[in-house]
Motif scaffolding. Structure first.
Motif, PDB file in Angstrom:
ATOM      1  N   VAL A  49      53.530  66.394  26.271  1.00  0.00           N
ATOM      2  CA  VAL A  49      54.420  66.842  27.841  1.00  0.00           C
ATOM      3  C   VAL A  49      54.198  65.901  28.747  1.00  0.00           C
ATOM      4  CG1 VAL A  49      54.758  68.811  28.589  1.00  0.00           C
ATOM      5  CG2 VAL A  49      55.170  68.532  26.421  1.00  0.00           C
ATOM      6  N   MET A 100      51.901  69.799  35.061  1.00  0.00           N
ATOM      7  CA  MET A 100      53.822  70.020  34.157  1.00  0.00           C
ATOM      8  C   MET A 100      54.716  70.670  35.063  1.00  0.00           C
ATOM      9  SD  MET A 100      53.331  71.312  30.211  1.00  0.00           S
ATOM     10  CE  MET A 100      51.879  71.087  29.577  1.00  0.00           C
ATOM     11  N   MET A 105      59.182  69.379  38.809  1.00  0.00           N
ATOM     12  CA  MET A 105      60.140  69.979  39.870  1.00  0.00           C
ATOM     13  C   MET A 105      60.487  68.399  39.819  1.00  0.00           C
ATOM     14  SD  MET A 105      60.561  73.177  40.329  1.00  0.00           S
ATOM     15  CE  MET A 105      60.493  73.985  42.155  1.00  0.00           C
ATOM     16  N   ALA A 108      62.679  67.564  38.443  1.00  0.00           N
ATOM     17  CA  ALA A 108      64.187  68.024  38.545  1.00  0.00           C
ATOM     18  C   ALA A 108      65.871  67.761  39.626  1.00  0.00           C
ATOM     19  CB  ALA A 108      64.439  69.364  38.380  1.00  0.00           C
ATOM     20  N   ILE A 182      71.434  63.436  35.400  1.00  0.00           N
ATOM     21  CA  ILE A 182      71.331  65.010  35.081  1.00  0.00           C
ATOM     22  C   ILE A 182      70.681  64.904  33.432  1.00  0.00           C
ATOM     23  CG2 ILE A 182      72.946  67.069  34.390  1.00  0.00           C
ATOM     24  CD1 ILE A 182      75.449  65.783  35.881  1.00  0.00           C
ATOM     25  N   ARG A 185      67.278  65.156  34.330  1.00  0.00           N
ATOM     26  CA  ARG A 185      66.799  66.251  35.788  1.00  0.00           C
ATOM     27  C   ARG A 185      66.952  67.328  34.998  1.00  0.00           C
ATOM     28  NH1 ARG A 185      70.667  66.133  40.988  1.00  0.00           N
ATOM     29  NH2 ARG A 185      69.128  67.193  41.854  1.00  0.00           N
ATOM     30  N   ALA A 186      68.001  67.643  34.163  1.00  0.00           N
ATOM     31  CA  ALA A 186      67.292  68.927  33.232  1.00  0.00           C
ATOM     32  C   ALA A 186      66.506  68.654  32.182  1.00  0.00           C
ATOM     33  CB  ALA A 186      68.911  68.701  32.434  1.00  0.00           C
ATOM     34  N   GLY A 189      63.633  69.748  34.465  1.00  0.00           N
ATOM     35  CA  GLY A 189      63.797  71.662  34.958  1.00  0.00           C
ATOM     36  C   GLY A 189      62.934  72.205  34.091  1.00  0.00           C
ATOM     37  N   TRP A 190      62.936  71.596  32.742  1.00  0.00           N
ATOM     38  CA  TRP A 190      62.134  72.027  31.154  1.00  0.00           C
ATOM     39  C   TRP A 190      61.169  71.915  31.074  1.00  0.00           C
ATOM     40  CZ3 TRP A 190      65.473  70.932  26.025  1.00  0.00           C
ATOM     41  CH2 TRP A 190      66.638  71.935  25.754  1.00  0.00           C
ATOM     42  N   ALA A 192      59.227  72.358  33.947  1.00  0.00           N
ATOM     43  CA  ALA A 192      58.012  72.711  35.055  1.00  0.00           C
ATOM     44  C   ALA A 192      58.651  73.977  34.555  1.00  0.00           C
ATOM     45  CB  ALA A 192      59.626  72.689  36.384  1.00  0.00           C
ATOM     46  N   ALA A 193      59.796  74.540  33.927  1.00  0.00           N
ATOM     47  CA  ALA A 193      59.715  75.897  33.175  1.00  0.00           C
ATOM     48  C   ALA A 193      58.500  75.940  32.301  1.00  0.00           C
ATOM     49  CB  ALA A 193      61.399  75.853  32.557  1.00  0.00           C
ATOM     50  N   ILE A 194      58.452  74.802  32.098  1.00  0.00           N
ATOM     51  CA  ILE A 194      57.359  75.058  30.263  1.00  0.00           C
ATOM     52  C   ILE A 194      55.490  75.739  31.178  1.00  0.00           C
ATOM     53  CG2 ILE A 194      55.721  73.607  28.134  1.00  0.00           C
ATOM     54  CD1 ILE A 194      58.489  72.400  27.568  1.00  0.00           C
ATOM     55  N   LEU A 196      55.035  77.145  34.129  1.00  0.00           N
ATOM     56  CA  LEU A 196      55.109  78.041  35.219  1.00  0.00           C
ATOM     57  C   LEU A 196      55.198  79.496  33.533  1.00  0.00           C
ATOM     58  CD1 LEU A 196      55.665  79.351  37.597  1.00  0.00           C
ATOM     59  CD2 LEU A 196      57.917  79.805  37.021  1.00  0.00           C
ATOM     60  N   MET A 197      55.303  79.072  32.561  1.00  0.00           N
ATOM     61  CA  MET A 197      55.193  79.810  31.048  1.00  0.00           C
ATOM     62  C   MET A 197      53.861  79.738  31.381  1.00  0.00           C
ATOM     63  SD  MET A 197      57.697  81.494  30.161  1.00  0.00           S
ATOM     64  CE  MET A 197      57.803  82.034  28.882  1.00  0.00           C
ATOM     65  N   MET A 198      53.456  78.724  30.827  1.00  0.00           N
ATOM     66  CA  MET A 198      51.605  78.337  30.269  1.00  0.00           C
ATOM     67  C   MET A 198      51.404  78.698  32.133  1.00  0.00           C
ATOM     68  SD  MET A 198      50.098  74.558  29.607  1.00  0.00           S
ATOM     69  CE  MET A 198      48.491  74.401  29.081  1.00  0.00           C
TER      70      MET A 198
ATOM     71  N   PRO B  70      72.393  73.903  34.150  1.00  0.00           N
ATOM     72  CA  PRO B  70      71.303  73.328  32.847  1.00  0.00           C
ATOM     73  C   PRO B  70      69.212  72.792  33.415  1.00  0.00           C
ATOM     74  CG  PRO B  70      73.369  72.100  32.619  1.00  0.00           C
ATOM     75  CD  PRO B  70      73.275  73.233  33.971  1.00  0.00           C
ATOM     76  N   ILE B  71      70.221  72.496  34.405  1.00  0.00           N
ATOM     77  CA  ILE B  71      68.562  71.617  35.451  1.00  0.00           C
ATOM     78  C   ILE B  71      67.680  73.693  36.104  1.00  0.00           C
ATOM     79  CG2 ILE B  71      67.894  71.192  37.356  1.00  0.00           C
ATOM     80  CD1 ILE B  71      70.579  68.794  37.145  1.00  0.00           C
ATOM     81  N   PRO B  74      66.240  76.900  32.583  1.00  0.00           N
ATOM     82  CA  PRO B  74      65.733  77.779  31.783  1.00  0.00           C
ATOM     83  C   PRO B  74      64.425  77.979  33.302  1.00  0.00           C
ATOM     84  CG  PRO B  74      66.542  75.402  31.294  1.00  0.00           C
ATOM     85  CD  PRO B  74      66.988  75.642  32.589  1.00  0.00           C
ATOM     86  N   LEU B  75      64.164  77.091  34.006  1.00  0.00           N
ATOM     87  CA  LEU B  75      63.296  77.533  35.473  1.00  0.00           C
ATOM     88  C   LEU B  75      62.865  79.426  36.317  1.00  0.00           C
ATOM     89  CD1 LEU B  75      60.707  76.428  36.964  1.00  0.00           C
ATOM     90  CD2 LEU B  75      62.199  75.344  38.208  1.00  0.00           C
ATOM     91  N   ALA B  78      61.925  81.716  33.097  1.00  0.00           N
ATOM     92  CA  ALA B  78      60.762  81.045  33.669  1.00  0.00           C
ATOM     93  C   ALA B  78      59.980  82.031  34.446  1.00  0.00           C
ATOM     94  CB  ALA B  78      60.272  79.857  33.173  1.00  0.00           C
ATOM     95  N   ALA B 144      49.661  78.935  24.848  1.00  0.00           N
ATOM     96  CA  ALA B 144      49.867  78.978  25.856  1.00  0.00           C
ATOM     97  C   ALA B 144      51.766  78.019  25.796  1.00  0.00           C
ATOM     98  CB  ALA B 144      49.324  78.918  27.427  1.00  0.00           C
ATOM     99  N   GLY B 148      55.305  78.416  25.388  1.00  0.00           N
ATOM    100  CA  GLY B 148      56.206  78.321  26.319  1.00  0.00           C
ATOM    101  C   GLY B 148      57.186  77.011  26.025  1.00  0.00           C
ATOM    102  N   VAL B 152      61.156  77.731  25.901  1.00  0.00           N
ATOM    103  CA  VAL B 152      62.612  76.835  27.166  1.00  0.00           C
ATOM    104  C   VAL B 152      63.040  75.832  26.400  1.00  0.00           C
ATOM    105  CG1 VAL B 152      62.301  74.555  29.045  1.00  0.00           C
ATOM    106  CG2 VAL B 152      60.490  76.695  28.921  1.00  0.00           C
TER     107      VAL B 152
END
Lengths: 205, 201
Positions: A49, A100, A105, A108, A182, A185-186, A189-190, A192-194, A196-198, B70-71, B74-75, B78, B144, B148, B152
């Protein structure tokens, strides 16, 4: 007679099922640690990742900025590997998650990152992941061979990811709203979300 | 003598069935790993229909919603997941999730054209509630990173499914199908809403 042939067939099937390939190469001749260094990061989600995210970020910024990572990234891996077990498991996970989140970010937002900052981010990622790879080494591992394998695969992976991203993102209009831009960038975003979750899961556990 | 063949066959099958791959990393075989993260968003029907509805609505709204959602989706989800993991309470989460399915279903069925900022706020609020529910239900033994990545990816793919379905709006007949789907989503949302407020108790 019929029974004998059935048993022979069964035995042959079992022998074939349990057969191993002949090892005629240098893996078996004490250079195995080189291959271990090369393969180890490719089987770890953290490396996959973060390396991909770093390569994508550099690729979106263009060749002039990205080419600095070709020496910087493998060098960072070697520095991290030499540090060894300096990070605890939790701090290593938090560092991974933070990187990550930050890189995701930036991707994105399609941010125009200066070359110096890009190199600093890539170096930090490489040091963190180099140390993580080094933490898994046993006392019998030849560290020099492992480091050569790790740096080699780091060079190859980062260069390839940057090149693929640059080629993928190239459009006639070079518009920020083209579907290729896009998609990149998407994916940022994924990532960054991973991160944040982690980070939250690591802190919670 | 004839018994030996089945015995040998059984031995062969058992010996092959019992072989296991070598697992050198911690991301495999843990409670709450990659597969667990992938499956979690798609095993709750109320979550699933709302995620798909967001994608369809984004496609109906067109640019910039179709490419900003889509961007950011998911954020934002999260962020809700973080609140859930940290057990920060939200008001009536199950009811809000059902309400999200109802409102998003109605928006798709009625081809509701809100200004982008208003649509983004609506979707963001619902995303936080959905993420919160996933985070709160998460197994503590979860790896984790693996969880994640799975979570996601599944969420993003559900959203992309919605956008792909939403492209049917280019054709008049497709628009009717999508409106029917929206009505169906709203109907299922009503069922979960009734369940959430205890109407079936």
């Amino acid at each position: 007679m019929k029974l004998k042939s059935a048993r022979a067939l069964m035995s042959a099937a079992m022998v074939l099922a349990g057969a191993n390939a002949a090892e005629a190469h240098i893996v078996a001749a004490r250079l195995g640690d080189f291959y271990m260094g090369a393969v180890h990061p490719l089987t770890d989600l953290g490396d996959v990742v973060l390396w991909t995210a770093t390569g994508m970020l550099a690729g979106t910024l263009g060749g002039a900025k990205a080419r600095w990572l070709i020496p910087v990234f493998p060098l960072g891996l070697l520095v991290g590997l030499s540090l060894g077990n300096v990070f605890s498991a939790t701090s290593a996970q938090l560092a991974d998650a933070t990187m990550m989140l930050a890189i995701g970010m930036l991707l994105a937002a399609a941010a125009q990152v200066p070359t110096l900052l890009l190199c600093a981010i890539a170096f930090a990622v490489a040091v963190i992941r180099g140390a993580a790879n080094g933490a898994d080494l046993g006392p019998e591992t030849d560290r020099l061979l492992f480091a050569a394998g790790l740096a080699g695969v780091g060079y190859g992976a980062i260069t390839l990811t940057m090149a693929l991203t640059a080629v993928f993102r190239r459009t006639h209009s070079d518009s920020a709203t083209s579907w290729r831009a896009i998609a990149v960038r998407a994916l940022g975003g994924w990532i960054a979300a991973i991160g944040l979750m982690m980070a939250s899961l690591t802190l919670a556990s | 003598m004839s018994l030996r063949i089945p015995q040998a066959l059984t031995t062969a099958i058992v010996s092959i069935a019992l072989t296991q791959p070598a697992l050198a990393h911690e991301q495999a075989g843990v409670a709450g790993g990659l597969v667990s993260g992938l499956l979690h968003p798609i095993t709750g029907i109320d979550h699933l229909i709302a995620m798909v509805a967001v994608g369809i609505w984004g496609a109906q709204l067109g640019a910039p919603a179709i490419w900003i959602l889509p961007i950011t989706f998911p954020l934002v989800m999260a962020v809700g997941g973080v609140l859930g993991v940290l057990h920060v309470p939200l008001p009536m989460p199950e009811v809000m999730i059902a309400v999200s399915a109802v409102i998003l279903g109605v928006a798709v069925a009625a081809r509701l054209r809100l200004p982008f900022a208003a649509a983004a706020v609506v979707v963001a609020i619902f995303a936080i509630f959905h993420g919160h529910a996933h985070g709160a239900e998460l197994p503590r033994a979860a790896n984790a990173l693996a969880y994640g990545v799975g979570f996601v990816t599944a969420t993003g793919l559900l959203h992309l499914c919605g956008i792909a379905i939403g492209t049917l709006t280019r054709w008049p007949a497709g628009e009717r199908i999508i409106q029917g789907l929206g009505a169906g989503i709203a109907g299922i949302g009503c069922y979960f809403l009734a369940q959430g407020i205890g109407a079936f108790a």
